[in-house]
Design an enzyme around this catalytic site. Sequence first.
Site, PDB file in Angstrom:
ATOM      1  N   GLU A  65      85.484 -73.279 -56.017  1.00 28.99           N
ATOM      2  CA  GLU A  65      85.577 -73.455 -57.469  1.00 28.99           C
ATOM      3  C   GLU A  65      86.916 -72.946 -57.959  1.00 28.99           C
ATOM      4  O   GLU A  65      87.372 -71.867 -57.546  1.00 28.99           O
ATOM      5  CB  GLU A  65      84.508 -72.645 -58.226  1.00 28.99           C
ATOM      6  CG  GLU A  65      83.128 -73.183 -58.159  1.00 28.99           C
ATOM      7  CD  GLU A  65      82.139 -72.335 -58.982  1.00 28.99           C
ATOM      8  OE1 GLU A  65      82.545 -71.685 -59.964  1.00 28.99           O
ATOM      9  OE2 GLU A  65      80.958 -72.324 -58.594  1.00 28.99           O
ATOM     10  N   GLU A  76      78.257 -66.954 -55.480  1.00 28.77           N
ATOM     11  CA  GLU A  76      78.637 -65.785 -56.266  1.00 28.77           C
ATOM     12  C   GLU A  76      77.513 -64.758 -56.409  1.00 28.77           C
ATOM     13  O   GLU A  76      77.020 -64.505 -57.527  1.00 28.77           O
ATOM     14  CB  GLU A  76      79.113 -66.221 -57.653  1.00 28.77           C
ATOM     15  CG  GLU A  76      80.284 -67.167 -57.620  1.00 28.77           C
ATOM     16  CD  GLU A  76      80.772 -67.564 -59.033  1.00 28.77           C
ATOM     17  OE1 GLU A  76      80.205 -67.090 -60.024  1.00 28.77           O
ATOM     18  OE2 GLU A  76      81.743 -68.335 -59.118  1.00 28.77           O
TER      19      GLU A  76
HETATM   20  O1  IFM Z   1      80.072 -72.220 -64.502  1.00 34.06           O
HETATM   21  C1  IFM Z   1      80.336 -71.211 -63.598  1.00 34.06           C
HETATM   22  C2  IFM Z   1      79.718 -71.495 -62.257  1.00 34.06           C
HETATM   23  O2  IFM Z   1      78.356 -71.722 -62.359  1.00 34.06           O
HETATM   24  C3  IFM Z   1      79.938 -70.338 -61.330  1.00 34.06           C
HETATM   25  N1  IFM Z   1      81.323 -69.954 -61.270  1.00 34.06           N
HETATM   26  C4  IFM Z   1      82.026 -69.794 -62.520  1.00 34.06           C
HETATM   27  C5  IFM Z   1      81.811 -71.008 -63.406  1.00 34.06           C
HETATM   28  C6  IFM Z   1      82.571 -70.824 -64.734  1.00 34.06           C
HETATM   29  O3  IFM Z   1      82.098 -69.702 -65.409  1.00 34.06           O
END
Ligand code: IFM
Length: 460
Positions: free
Chosen positions: A362, A166
């Site tokens: 994710e 990200e």
């Molecule tokens: O916890 C985070 C992660 O580190 C990166 N993506 C989003 C998740 C939730 O906010």
Amino acid sequence: MSNLRFPENFLWGAATAAYQIEGAARDDGRGPSIWDTFSRTPGKVHQGHTGDVACDHYHRYADDVALMAELGLRAYRFSVAWPRIQPDGTGAVNPRGLDFYDRLVDALLDRGIDPIVTLYHWDLPQALGDRGGWTNRETAEHFATYATAVHARLGDRVGTWTTLNEPWCSAYLGYGNGVHAPGEQDPAAAFTAVHHLLLGHGLAARALRAAGAETIGITLNPADVRPADPASAADAAAVRLVDGLHNRIFLDPLLAGGYPEDVLEHVGGFVEPAFVRDGDEKLIAAPIDLLGINYYQPTYVAGRPGGAGGGGAYPGTEGAVEFLPPVGPLTDMGWMIEPAGLTRLLERIATDYPGVPLLITENGAAFPDKPGVDGPGGAGGVMDTDRIAYLDGHLRAAHEAIARGVDLRGYLVWSLLDNFEWAEGYRKRFGIVHVDYLTQRRTPKASARWYQEVISRNGL
Ligand code: IFM
């Protein structure tokens, strides 16, 4: 459960990140990161929480891997902490830092779990932060050196390498609105950081390729940007602007050969993009084998003169764009629950940037879990039906994308464990496994048992 089956070899797993779970912040020569500094800066993280201990995964990794195996995970995505490998971000490699990941990878492989390495999940060595962090071009070069060192140690056993997690967050939250480390609020710095992060990806990917890495990719958190009113031309223009700042500024250089003109023009209103040097775009655009997608919620915008805009996270939207407040039901983060956004996003990326396999690196949700006395998993168990509903909806959405032709290779739930949720500290729980931070006891929530069943059936 119904009768929805995923493709054979669909990769089921879970994800975590080093600073969020490892703890052991001073063990075995680990240097300080920008998140150690940021979390100690008053007012930045909820109640001054830090990652000093977190889930103590550094010492408990063997038990955590056993738990993963019990749940039937086929893949585990974790990040390597750069400050463990090069405590100052440059120079000599710290073998004891590498030893930890060596042990972790062996434990995973012993249990038949595929390790997926993320090389950078936000914990930049503080020494590099002191030199400007990602606003300094040299950080990108150091990143490639670090990536090479990690690959040299783990490359014989790890097939899948993602460079950054990200970069939107690293750049815009780190340097734009300052909600994340290092906490700067400067649009020029944010845009400069975007480029240097991408350059870091390009340099690291080239080094990994030369070293023989099998599968190389990057993880983005692209937004499904929607107009408040699909019939409004002003809203369509707002979508275009926000999409440019959030999505195309990363996707185009990575997968379409270079930055989009409209985005460069917008950036030029804040900083002369001279930091983009000849050859950079070619390097960033080198083919990748996998694109990681992190999805949580959609973004609705309207084009409105005088609109509040998205603050430092979307420089230049002030006075022109309104970001609509999320509409319930919401997660504990206040995020909207709209699984259809995942289908749209996957389809859009597959259409606009064809040819690269996708992996959901994710997806998940925080809810205010209340451990019961005799819940699932025994005392302290959590009956998190809201999380099960969220995951079920998003898996159906992912399945729908596959049915529409998207080359989606797998799904990694965020997150295996409750953990340090950045500026929110430990108060937001994303895990399918509950962590009691006083005792470090792990208790699979009902969602973990549900996910175990999904994996074993390869479907819903
Ligand atoms: O916890 C985070 C992660 O580190 C990166 N993506 C989003 C998740 C939730 O906010």
